[in-house]
Enzyme design. Structure first.
Site, PDB file in Angstrom:
ATOM      1  N   ARG A 158      -2.992   6.819   6.016  1.00  0.00           N
ATOM      2  CA  ARG A 158      -2.720   5.502   6.589  1.00  0.00           C
ATOM      3  C   ARG A 158      -3.359   5.417   7.983  1.00  0.00           C
ATOM      4  O   ARG A 158      -3.798   6.412   8.530  1.00  0.00           O
ATOM      5  CB  ARG A 158      -1.208   5.248   6.685  1.00  0.00           C
ATOM      6  N   GLY A 159      -3.338   4.177   8.552  1.00  0.00           N
ATOM      7  CA  GLY A 159      -4.044   3.941   9.808  1.00  0.00           C
ATOM      8  C   GLY A 159      -5.414   3.355   9.464  1.00  0.00           C
ATOM      9  O   GLY A 159      -6.071   3.806   8.513  1.00  0.00           O
ATOM     10  N   ALA A 160      -5.816   2.337  10.234  1.00  0.00           N
ATOM     11  CA  ALA A 160      -6.990   1.556   9.834  1.00  0.00           C
ATOM     12  C   ALA A 160      -8.268   2.399   9.651  1.00  0.00           C
ATOM     13  O   ALA A 160      -8.904   2.342   8.582  1.00  0.00           O
ATOM     14  CB  ALA A 160      -7.204   0.423  10.837  1.00  0.00           C
ATOM     15  N   ASN A 193      -1.631  -5.824  14.126  1.00  0.00           N
ATOM     16  CA  ASN A 193      -1.230  -4.409  14.180  1.00  0.00           C
ATOM     17  C   ASN A 193       0.176  -4.277  13.605  1.00  0.00           C
ATOM     18  O   ASN A 193       0.799  -5.283  13.207  1.00  0.00           O
ATOM     19  CB  ASN A 193      -1.286  -3.894  15.628  1.00  0.00           C
ATOM     20  N   LYS A 194       0.677  -3.063  13.558  1.00  0.00           N
ATOM     21  CA  LYS A 194       1.986  -2.766  12.966  1.00  0.00           C
ATOM     22  C   LYS A 194       3.062  -3.719  13.472  1.00  0.00           C
ATOM     23  O   LYS A 194       3.117  -4.021  14.668  1.00  0.00           O
ATOM     24  CB  LYS A 194       2.347  -1.319  13.299  1.00  0.00           C
ATOM     25  N   GLN A 201       6.455   5.643  11.528  1.00  0.00           N
ATOM     26  CA  GLN A 201       5.185   6.262  11.928  1.00  0.00           C
ATOM     27  C   GLN A 201       5.260   6.774  13.372  1.00  0.00           C
ATOM     28  O   GLN A 201       4.620   7.757  13.727  1.00  0.00           O
ATOM     29  CB  GLN A 201       4.031   5.261  11.809  1.00  0.00           C
ATOM     30  N   ARG A 247      -4.967  -1.909   0.002  1.00  0.00           N
ATOM     31  CA  ARG A 247      -4.140  -2.534   1.057  1.00  0.00           C
ATOM     32  C   ARG A 247      -4.970  -3.685   1.640  1.00  0.00           C
ATOM     33  O   ARG A 247      -6.187  -3.542   1.784  1.00  0.00           O
ATOM     34  CB  ARG A 247      -3.748  -1.537   2.152  1.00  0.00           C
ATOM     35  N   ASP A 299      -5.222  -2.994  13.432  1.00  0.00           N
ATOM     36  CA  ASP A 299      -5.731  -2.957  12.060  1.00  0.00           C
ATOM     37  C   ASP A 299      -6.850  -3.961  11.851  1.00  0.00           C
ATOM     38  O   ASP A 299      -7.674  -3.817  10.944  1.00  0.00           O
ATOM     39  CB  ASP A 299      -4.598  -3.220  11.067  1.00  0.00           C
TER      40      ASP A 299
HETATM   41  O1  MRU Z   1       0.888   0.747   7.820  1.00  0.00           O
HETATM   42  P1  MRU Z   1       0.063   1.683   8.648  1.00  0.00           P
HETATM   43  O2  MRU Z   1       0.824   2.896   9.089  1.00  0.00           O
HETATM   44  O3  MRU Z   1      -1.245   2.015   7.994  1.00  0.00           O
HETATM   45  O4  MRU Z   1      -0.267   0.849   9.948  1.00  0.00           O
HETATM   46  C1  MRU Z   1      -1.085   1.430  10.927  1.00  0.00           C
HETATM   47  C2  MRU Z   1      -1.066   0.685  12.197  1.00  0.00           C
HETATM   48  O5  MRU Z   1      -0.608  -0.429  12.296  1.00  0.00           O
HETATM   49  C3  MRU Z   1      -1.719   1.341  13.342  1.00  0.00           C
HETATM   50  O6  MRU Z   1      -1.098   0.988  14.519  1.00  0.00           O
HETATM   51  C4  MRU Z   1      -3.171   0.860  13.329  1.00  0.00           C
HETATM   52  O7  MRU Z   1      -3.818   1.196  12.117  1.00  0.00           O
HETATM   53  C5  MRU Z   1      -3.951   1.426  14.366  1.00  0.00           C
HETATM   54  S1  MRU Z   1      -4.286   3.065  13.994  1.00  0.00           S
HETATM   55  C6  MRU Z   1      -5.672   3.585  14.643  1.00  0.00           C
END
Ligand code: MRU
Length: 341
Positions: A44-46, A236-237, A185, A82, A226
């Protein structure tokens, strides 16, 4: 350690659902295994899911050699695993464009994407650390949300890479990691990474952030993205927007760190972004135990949109865009010239 890599004709990832209890490596040899790992946030993470998508197409090229329809369907499954982070669809497309050259050409492009993400983490760390020091002075206390460390990229990270760099320079007092309900996370992953780096940190519940800022315990908020839209809106999250409002009320900088691969000039604003809905179940229990009365329902947007007006600056691997000083995102040109937006 690399969060994700191509090893002996398969994709290997650190299973992020097992952390912090166990460091488990998962080997993904088929497109279905990879798509499932992305969907359940094992990776996970962009930037990391961008690399996963790139490797997914490389896997598809091998798995469906000679089966055009099967290959097209597999690429589509990877692309749509996703919806919100632009990195996934973008990296899938880059590798899909190389499919006419065969599986080796596809893999070559996927490995290039992996290497670009590794390089960009180092550049973001330096640019971001310089900016934090110039805005906050020596040894600030920073708050971050979700996880933007090595786990969210390949190595290093985005916003968390800035914290690592500041720590290396002796220029960071400590961090607050907001826990990031419902999948934690921040509490599970960011805390794990900060601890390994030797950075002093405290975990806070998501709702505590704005109050800690108001009480003067945080000098800046720094987090990842993201998708960054053409007008500077930051996706973002979920919980990011509340932290941005808190930062504005407290008069402290709100900084976003993300590679150019997360900047999406084709999406005009946050209104146009497909925000992933992960379903009610994740919200209605905690570690497998129901946390709501029977018959309750829940809403679970995985991301939110922070309007550009609340963002002090965006740091990419190439540049710092001071939205607070009226700078616009524009298109990054390798020669450093800005055109558009
Ligand atoms: O649902 P996730 O855990 O994939 O979400 C990730 C985030 O929102 C991070 O903050 C975002 O990807 C930045 S990570 C470099």
């Amino acid at each position: 350690m690399r969060t994700i890599d191509w090893v002996d004709d398969a994709v290997e990832i650190v299973d992020q659902t097992a952390l912090p209890g166990e460091t488990r490596i998962l080997r993904l040899s088929t497109v279905d295994e990879l798509v499932e790992a992305v969907r359940r946030l094992a990776v996970r993470g962009a930037p990391a899911i961008g690399v996963a998508g790139a490797f997914g197409v490389a896997l598809a090229a091998r798995q469906f050699a000679g089966d055009g329809d099967g290959l097209a369907a597999a690429v589509d499954r990877v692309r749509t695993a996703r919806p919100t982070a632009v990195n996934l669809a973008r990296c899938v497309q880059r590798v899909a464009d190389r499919l006419p050259g065969g599986p080796d050409a596809a893999l070559e492009e996927a490995l290039r994407i992996r290497d670009e993400e590794i390089d960009s983490a180092e550049r973001m760390a330096r640019l971001g650390a310089d900016l934090v020091t110039s805005l906050c002075g020596e040894r600030p206390r920073l708050l971050t949300h979700c996880n933007s460390g090595a786990l969210a990229t390949v190595t290093g990270g985005t916003a968390l890479a800035v914290a690592f760099e500041l720590h290396r320079r002796g220029a960071l007092a400590g961090m607050v990691a907001s826990e990031t309900r419902p999948l934690l996370q921040g509490a599970r992953l960011t805390a794990w990474e900060l601890g390994r780096a030797g950075i002093p940190y405290r975990v806070a519940v998501d709702g505590a952030g704005p109050f800690l800022m108001a009480r003067g315990e945080v000098d800046a908020v720094i987090l990842g993205a993201d998708r960054i839209c053409a007008n500077g809106d930051v996706v973002n999250k979920v919980g990011t927007y509340a932290h941005a409002l808190g930062a504005r009320a407290a008069g402290i900088p709100f900084l976003v760190v993300a590679p150019e691969s997360t900047v999406d000039l084709d999406t005009p604003s946050g209104d146009a972004v497909d925000i992933e809905d992960r379903g009610a179940a994740e919200v209605m229990s905690f570690q497998g135990v129901a946390s709501v009365p029977e018959g309750a329902d829940a809403v679970n947007p995985a991301f939110d949109v922070t309007p550009h007006s609340l963002v002090t600056a965006i740091v990419t691997d190439r540049r710092v865009i001071r939205l607070d000083e009226g700078e616009a995102l524009g298109r990054y040109e390798p020669v450093g010239r800005r055109v558009g937006p």
